[in-house]
Design an enzyme around this catalytic site. Structure first.
Site, PDB file in Angstrom:
ATOM      1  N   LYS A   1      48.143  49.935  27.287  1.00 33.47           N
ATOM      2  CA  LYS A   1      49.128  50.854  27.884  1.00 33.47           C
ATOM      3  C   LYS A   1      49.108  52.187  27.153  1.00 33.47           C
ATOM      4  CE  LYS A   1      51.896  47.949  30.626  1.00 33.47           C
ATOM      5  NZ  LYS A   1      52.563  46.686  30.404  1.00 33.47           N
TER       6      LYS A   1
ATOM      7  N   LYS B   1      40.587  42.118  36.639  1.00 36.08           N
ATOM      8  CA  LYS B   1      41.713  41.299  37.087  1.00 36.08           C
ATOM      9  C   LYS B   1      42.372  41.859  38.346  1.00 36.08           C
ATOM     10  CE  LYS B   1      45.797  39.699  35.333  1.00 36.08           C
ATOM     11  NZ  LYS B   1      46.980  39.996  34.616  1.00 36.08           N
TER      12      LYS B   1
ATOM     13  N   LYS C   1      48.539  44.541  40.688  1.00 35.96           N
ATOM     14  CA  LYS C   1      49.386  45.128  41.742  1.00 35.96           C
ATOM     15  C   LYS C   1      49.223  46.643  41.820  1.00 35.96           C
ATOM     16  CE  LYS C   1      53.607  45.857  39.170  1.00 35.96           C
ATOM     17  NZ  LYS C   1      53.856  45.238  37.940  1.00 35.96           N
TER      18      LYS C   1
END
Ligand code: TRP
Length: 344
Positions: free
Chosen positions: A125, A208, A211
């Protein structure tokens, strides 16, 4: 006196983002129905965790009914439609049970700066937000997870493989606390489903399913239109080597087909080896058609229950208030023990 052996406790949480994917479903949710037979289960709607990435624009405001936002009611309805049985298990909103944030602060004194800064998810992040400031809460995120889990005498935590490192830190925190103050916390075991714990992007099976993927063909959402799900699966990337046995599980050489086999296995509860046998001489197109059918059937069923439940807000609120009472009843004892031992 009746000697009824208490069931072990399982705890799990998901952030109420509203956009849960097929990856979330295969990673943990597909197991929820069954796991409740074996364990006493706590399902946490982790809205405090969701604050770490929420936008401050004010666009998060949505209507509130008795302290329950529409986002929370959406997710509660989705949990229930994926098989959480409120008569058997506790489903509750994290921010409604104050013990979580209290234990969080205490536990933050039993974890080192260095440990948190080594967390892969935090580093990722951090690297994505080069020129924007990053919230302290993103750094402390795993400590709140530790509080969630350790408050409930949790024996097992069901998570996707991306949460494994966080869980190992939770174990470390529990050990550290126990080594000073005696056996206050149960050190939980990590449950990761053998298949489905890491579902990959449909067009790029080396990364992966996420969303927030910019390529919408990579991701299937649980509340997506069924026809669109069908098309995405039909278009999913398979692998170009067409040797004699095409449909086989081989992550290295056939990441696309292996990913689809994992999804198939989660949807049907059939072992991958059985599926390999079943589709041994099949063409990709036939395999994908069968896969699309099972995925669409399962998600249609979930959606049918979801839309019905979602209309009955009073029922959803009742379930969550009941869950909150139970969660508080369980967790307050542990928090009391900790306060006592620390002379607070
Ligand atoms: N961090 C988890 C996720 O993003 C959600 C979560 C919060 C959780 N608290 C938890 C998972 C406790 C397991 C146990 O998926």
């Amino acid at each position: 006196m009746l000697n009824i052996k208490k069931k072990d406790i399982m705890f799990t949480g998901i952030q109420p983002t509203g956009l849960l994917t097929l990856g979330n479903y295969c990673g943990t949710m597909c197991n929820w129905k069954d796991i409740q037979k074996k364990y006493e289960c706590f399902f946490c709607i982790a809205d405090l965790h969701a604050l770490t990435t929420f936008s401050r624009s004010g666009s998060n405001k949505n209507s509130i009914k008795n302290n329950f936002s529409t986002a929370i009611l959406d997710i509660a309805a989705l949990y229930l439609s994926c098989g959480v049985d409120p008569n058997r298990s506790t489903i509750f909103v994290q921010s409604h049970v104050y013990t979580h944030s209290q234990l969080y602060w205490i536990l933050s004194n039993f974890v080192y700066f260095g440990e948190l800064s080594r967390m892969t998810q935090f580093k990722q992040k951090l690297s994505l937000t080069v020129n924007t400031p990053i919230n302290l809460s993103l750094f402390c995120y795993p400590v709140l997870m530790a509080a969630d889990i350790l408050l409930y005498h949790t024996n097992y935590v069901l998570v996707g493989s991306d949460q494994k490192q966080h869980l190992e830190l939770v174990q470390k925190i529990a050990h550290r606390f126990n080594s000073i103050y005696g056996n206050i916390f149960i050190v939980p075991d990590i449950l990761i489903l053998p298949v489905g714990n890491k579902i990959m992007a449909l067009q790029d099976p080396t990364k992966k399913m996420s969303k927030s993927d910019k390529n919408t063909n990579n991701t299937i959402f649980l509340l997506e239109n069924i026809h669109s799900i069908y098309l995405k699966l039909q278009r999913s990337l398979t692998d170009s080597d067409c040797s004699s046995s095409c449909i086989r599980y081989d992550i290295l050489n056939k990441p696309g087909v292996s990913n689809l086999l994992s999804i198939f296995s989660c949807m049907t509860n059939k072992k991958i080896s059985i599926l390999e046998d079943e589709f041994k001489n099949c063409q990709y197109s036939i395999f994908k058609k069968k896969l699309s059918d099972v995925v669409c059937d399962t998600i249609s069923e979930i959606q049918a229950i979801y839309f019905k439940l979602r209309q009955d807000e009073d029922y959803l609120i009742d379930v969550l208030i009941h869950g909150e009472k139970n969660a508080l009843k369980y967790s307050i004892n542990k928090l009391d023990d900790v306060f006592q031992i620390l002379n607070l």
